[in-house]
Motif scaffolding. Sequence first.
Motif, mmCIF file in Angstrom:
data_model
loop_
_atom_site.group_PDB
_atom_site.id
_atom_site.type_symbol
_atom_site.label_atom_id
_atom_site.label_comp_id
_atom_site.label_asym_id
_atom_site.label_seq_id
_atom_site.Cartn_x
_atom_site.Cartn_y
_atom_site.Cartn_z
ATOM 1 N N GLY A 158 -2.056 -53.687 41.028
ATOM 2 C CA GLY A 158 -1.149 -53.739 42.242
ATOM 3 C C GLY A 158 -1.257 -54.731 43.120
ATOM 4 O O GLY A 158 -2.329 -55.067 43.109
ATOM 5 N N GLN A 159 -0.338 -54.983 44.126
ATOM 6 C CA GLN A 159 -0.633 -55.941 45.215
ATOM 7 C C GLN A 159 -1.510 -55.544 46.294
ATOM 8 O O GLN A 159 -2.207 -56.236 47.146
ATOM 9 C CB GLN A 159 1.004 -56.052 45.820
ATOM 10 C CG GLN A 159 1.852 -56.514 44.835
ATOM 11 C CD GLN A 159 2.790 -55.218 44.593
ATOM 12 O OE1 GLN A 159 2.150 -54.083 44.301
ATOM 13 N NE2 GLN A 159 4.167 -55.428 44.505
ATOM 14 N N LEU A 200 -7.888 -66.519 46.115
ATOM 15 C CA LEU A 200 -9.106 -66.272 45.747
ATOM 16 C C LEU A 200 -9.204 -65.781 44.291
ATOM 17 O O LEU A 200 -8.735 -65.051 43.515
ATOM 18 C CB LEU A 200 -9.519 -64.926 46.635
ATOM 19 C CG LEU A 200 -10.903 -64.253 46.531
ATOM 20 C CD1 LEU A 200 -11.768 -65.359 47.202
ATOM 21 C CD2 LEU A 200 -10.814 -62.782 47.094
ATOM 22 N N ARG A 223 -18.394 -70.553 47.053
ATOM 23 C CA ARG A 223 -17.717 -69.508 47.627
ATOM 24 C C ARG A 223 -16.345 -70.055 48.299
ATOM 25 O O ARG A 223 -15.447 -69.486 48.476
ATOM 26 C CB ARG A 223 -18.423 -68.869 49.098
ATOM 27 C CG ARG A 223 -19.792 -68.147 48.398
ATOM 28 C CD ARG A 223 -19.227 -66.732 47.618
ATOM 29 N NE ARG A 223 -18.273 -65.946 48.313
ATOM 30 C CZ ARG A 223 -18.574 -65.164 49.204
ATOM 31 N NH1 ARG A 223 -19.755 -64.902 49.647
ATOM 32 N NH2 ARG A 223 -17.672 -64.413 49.871
ATOM 33 N N LEU A 239 -11.608 -64.158 41.568
ATOM 34 C CA LEU A 239 -12.941 -63.319 41.353
ATOM 35 C C LEU A 239 -13.196 -62.971 40.083
ATOM 36 O O LEU A 239 -12.415 -63.065 38.961
ATOM 37 C CB LEU A 239 -12.228 -62.002 41.831
ATOM 38 C CG LEU A 239 -11.863 -61.657 43.227
ATOM 39 C CD1 LEU A 239 -10.822 -60.630 43.406
ATOM 40 C CD2 LEU A 239 -13.183 -61.397 44.022
ATOM 41 N N GLN A 285 -6.277 -63.633 42.906
ATOM 42 C CA GLN A 285 -5.643 -62.805 43.947
ATOM 43 C C GLN A 285 -4.934 -63.835 44.795
ATOM 44 O O GLN A 285 -5.400 -64.774 45.543
ATOM 45 C CB GLN A 285 -6.849 -62.044 44.675
ATOM 46 C CG GLN A 285 -6.235 -61.024 45.511
ATOM 47 C CD GLN A 285 -7.196 -60.536 46.527
ATOM 48 O OE1 GLN A 285 -8.325 -60.688 46.232
ATOM 49 N NE2 GLN A 285 -6.788 -59.550 47.334
ATOM 50 N N GLN A 337 0.702 -60.563 45.416
ATOM 51 C CA GLN A 337 0.575 -60.449 43.760
ATOM 52 C C GLN A 337 -0.569 -59.708 43.460
ATOM 53 O O GLN A 337 -0.529 -59.278 42.203
ATOM 54 C CB GLN A 337 0.492 -61.856 43.226
ATOM 55 C CG GLN A 337 1.663 -62.802 43.545
ATOM 56 C CD GLN A 337 2.821 -62.211 42.520
ATOM 57 O OE1 GLN A 337 2.629 -61.757 41.417
ATOM 58 N NE2 GLN A 337 3.891 -62.274 43.114
ATOM 59 N N GLY A 338 -1.487 -59.170 44.290
ATOM 60 C CA GLY A 338 -2.621 -58.510 44.040
ATOM 61 C C GLY A 338 -3.479 -59.501 43.031
ATOM 62 O O GLY A 338 -3.682 -60.437 43.078
ATOM 63 N N LEU A 339 -4.064 -58.656 42.128
ATOM 64 C CA LEU A 339 -5.162 -59.444 41.412
ATOM 65 C C LEU A 339 -4.446 -59.632 39.614
ATOM 66 O O LEU A 339 -3.999 -58.594 39.361
ATOM 67 C CB LEU A 339 -6.468 -58.555 41.023
ATOM 68 C CG LEU A 339 -7.421 -58.569 42.118
ATOM 69 C CD1 LEU A 339 -6.983 -57.818 43.436
ATOM 70 C CD2 LEU A 339 -8.878 -58.099 41.496
ATOM 71 N N PHE A 350 -4.862 -60.922 36.091
ATOM 72 C CA PHE A 350 -5.927 -61.147 34.937
ATOM 73 C C PHE A 350 -5.682 -62.511 34.314
ATOM 74 O O PHE A 350 -4.689 -62.730 33.897
ATOM 75 C CB PHE A 350 -5.760 -59.811 33.934
ATOM 76 C CG PHE A 350 -6.671 -60.088 32.772
ATOM 77 C CD1 PHE A 350 -6.331 -60.769 31.535
ATOM 78 C CD2 PHE A 350 -8.042 -59.807 33.101
ATOM 79 C CE1 PHE A 350 -7.088 -60.840 30.499
ATOM 80 C CE2 PHE A 350 -8.910 -59.698 31.735
ATOM 81 C CZ PHE A 350 -8.292 -60.577 30.573
ATOM 82 N N PHE A 376 -17.312 -56.517 40.540
ATOM 83 C CA PHE A 376 -16.869 -57.783 41.057
ATOM 84 C C PHE A 376 -17.917 -58.722 41.761
ATOM 85 O O PHE A 376 -18.708 -57.993 42.617
ATOM 86 C CB PHE A 376 -15.632 -57.575 41.595
ATOM 87 C CG PHE A 376 -14.568 -57.108 40.785
ATOM 88 C CD1 PHE A 376 -14.196 -56.097 40.345
ATOM 89 C CD2 PHE A 376 -13.579 -58.153 40.565
ATOM 90 C CE1 PHE A 376 -13.057 -55.514 39.834
ATOM 91 C CE2 PHE A 376 -12.237 -57.846 39.926
ATOM 92 C CZ PHE A 376 -12.110 -56.663 39.432
ATOM 93 N N GLY A 377 -17.388 -59.921 41.714
ATOM 94 C CA GLY A 377 -18.401 -61.048 42.697
ATOM 95 C C GLY A 377 -17.342 -61.002 44.016
ATOM 96 O O GLY A 377 -16.506 -60.373 43.951
ATOM 97 N N PRO A 378 -17.986 -61.754 45.004
ATOM 98 C CA PRO A 378 -17.332 -62.023 46.368
ATOM 99 C C PRO A 378 -16.089 -62.859 46.012
ATOM 100 O O PRO A 378 -15.367 -62.742 46.857
ATOM 101 C CB PRO A 378 -18.557 -62.590 47.084
ATOM 102 C CG PRO A 378 -19.204 -63.357 46.149
ATOM 103 C CD PRO A 378 -19.214 -62.412 44.813
ATOM 104 N N TYR A 428 -10.133 -63.063 37.489
ATOM 105 C CA TYR A 428 -8.847 -62.733 37.858
ATOM 106 C C TYR A 428 -8.299 -63.761 39.305
ATOM 107 O O TYR A 428 -9.352 -64.393 39.745
ATOM 108 C CB TYR A 428 -8.957 -61.233 38.865
ATOM 109 C CG TYR A 428 -9.419 -60.253 37.775
ATOM 110 C CD1 TYR A 428 -10.610 -59.837 37.428
ATOM 111 C CD2 TYR A 428 -8.178 -59.319 37.278
ATOM 112 C CE1 TYR A 428 -10.668 -58.767 36.600
ATOM 113 C CE2 TYR A 428 -8.486 -58.242 36.368
ATOM 114 C CZ TYR A 428 -9.739 -58.148 36.003
ATOM 115 O OH TYR A 428 -9.926 -57.019 34.973
ATOM 116 N N GLN A 488 -16.984 -52.064 35.735
ATOM 117 C CA GLN A 488 -16.436 -53.533 36.206
ATOM 118 C C GLN A 488 -16.967 -53.786 37.588
ATOM 119 O O GLN A 488 -16.561 -53.113 38.587
ATOM 120 C CB GLN A 488 -15.202 -53.830 36.073
ATOM 121 C CG GLN A 488 -14.744 -54.077 34.725
ATOM 122 C CD GLN A 488 -13.330 -55.072 34.823
ATOM 123 O OE1 GLN A 488 -13.202 -55.899 35.434
ATOM 124 N NE2 GLN A 488 -12.560 -54.935 33.815
#
Lengths: 112, 115
Positions: free
Chosen positions: A103-104, B88, B9, B90, B37, B41-43, B45, B106-108, B35, B104
């Motif tokens: 989601g966002q 961003l 970064r 990820l 971001q 729109q969020g993340l 894939f 995640f990296g920064p 991903y 899972q």
Amino acid sequence: DQQVKQNSPSLSVQEGRISILNCDYTNSMFDYFLWYKKYPAEGPTFLISISSIKDKNEDGRFTVFLNKSAKHLSLHIVPSQPGDSAVYFCAASNSNTGKLIFGQGTTLQVKP
Amino acid sequence: KAGVTQTPRYLIKTRGQQVTLSCSPISGHRSVSWYQQTPGQGLQFLFEYFSETQRNKGNFPGRFSGRQFSNSRSEMNVSTLELGDSALYLCASSKLGLENFNEQFFGPGTRLTVL
């Protein structure tokens, strides 16, 4: 086509109270749901998950509820703490495809 | 145990250029997912690599590509950059792949700005 929606961009609650973050999805084939928390300048970290065969999963202060008929899930944080202030993402997947759809995000602010 | 690392970064590029981002997974992890971001729109894939093979792919144009090396390190390439590619990026690693969702890590992220 946003298959996973978090309609509230932000939420503000008082320390000690309950935080409720909501998430809706459209794809009935999703069978696994997760919540991630993200602090600025860091990657998301896994918080809690739930399989579609359950309607509730609890881990300490965090509880996720799943309502399959409404295609809705929620994350409850009780009691909320200032350190919970972050962006929360819900995500969904179908075991056959393996892809996570996010989601966002909702920005939670817990005030002392 | 070292976490997922991403380099660089921060990155600033201009339209039309290409860019390569790097991700080093946690030792022992063979799956790397990417991903994008963006605000609102969020993340989203991009793709997943497992044992040097692309296993899953999202709905991104062919300008976005990736690869994975024998040591599980992964690179993502974006060619002919557009302003909308500012985001961003990820990467996440896991031991076995997307089936182990709650594992899972995640990296920064790499913050890409396209001018």
